[in-house]
Design a protein around this motif. Structure first.
Motif, PDB file in Angstrom:
ATOM      1  N   THR A 109       0.773  -1.291  -0.057  1.00  0.00           N
ATOM      2  CA  THR A 109      -0.025  -0.094  -0.056  1.00  0.00           C
ATOM      3  C   THR A 109       0.957   1.402   0.056  1.00  0.00           C
ATOM      4  O   THR A 109       0.241   2.433  -0.268  1.00  0.00           O
ATOM      5  CB  THR A 109      -0.971   0.058   1.280  1.00  0.00           C
ATOM      6  N   ALA A 110       2.105   1.197   0.271  1.00  0.00           N
ATOM      7  CA  ALA A 110       2.990   2.497   0.125  1.00  0.00           C
ATOM      8  C   ALA A 110       3.328   2.656  -1.042  1.00  0.00           C
ATOM      9  O   ALA A 110       3.498   1.976  -2.022  1.00  0.00           O
ATOM     10  CB  ALA A 110       4.164   2.105   1.377  1.00  0.00           C
ATOM     11  N   ARG A 111       3.656   4.061  -1.320  1.00  0.00           N
ATOM     12  CA  ARG A 111       4.168   4.563  -2.633  1.00  0.00           C
ATOM     13  C   ARG A 111       5.600   5.115  -2.249  1.00  0.00           C
ATOM     14  O   ARG A 111       5.623   5.808  -1.394  1.00  0.00           O
ATOM     15  CB  ARG A 111       2.919   5.376  -3.221  1.00  0.00           C
ATOM     16  N   MET A 112       6.317   4.928  -3.390  1.00  0.00           N
ATOM     17  CA  MET A 112       7.762   5.462  -3.136  1.00  0.00           C
ATOM     18  C   MET A 112       7.787   6.384  -4.656  1.00  0.00           C
ATOM     19  O   MET A 112       7.832   5.829  -5.653  1.00  0.00           O
ATOM     20  CB  MET A 112       8.695   4.784  -2.802  1.00  0.00           C
TER      21      MET A 112
END
Length: 68
Positions: free
Chosen positions: A5-8
């Motif tokens: 679910t994390a975006r970088m």
């Protein structure tokens, strides 16, 4: 299992990006798949004494076991 679910967001030279994406496509992989693999390996190589989640520690065990 890994929570995705994390975006970088990263900044990269456009030429390097194109070459990277071309190579990924030749290997029938997305750039995200390759980057996740690279990040997992980097974590395993540099985690030191940190406790890792079971799903990630399992990658280290698989990588350490000899091929049959």
């Amino acid at each position: 299992m890994e929570n995705r679910t994390a975006r970088m967001t990263i900044l990269i030279d456009p030429t390097k990006k194109q070459i990277f994406e071309d190579i990924c496509a030749q290997q029938d992989l997305t750039s995200s798949q390759v980057i996740r693999k690279l990040m997992r390996q980097y974590i395993l190589d540099n985690a030191g004494s940190r406790e890792l989640p079971e799903w990630l520690a399992g990658h280290a065990a698989k990588a350490a076991s000899p091929s049959q």
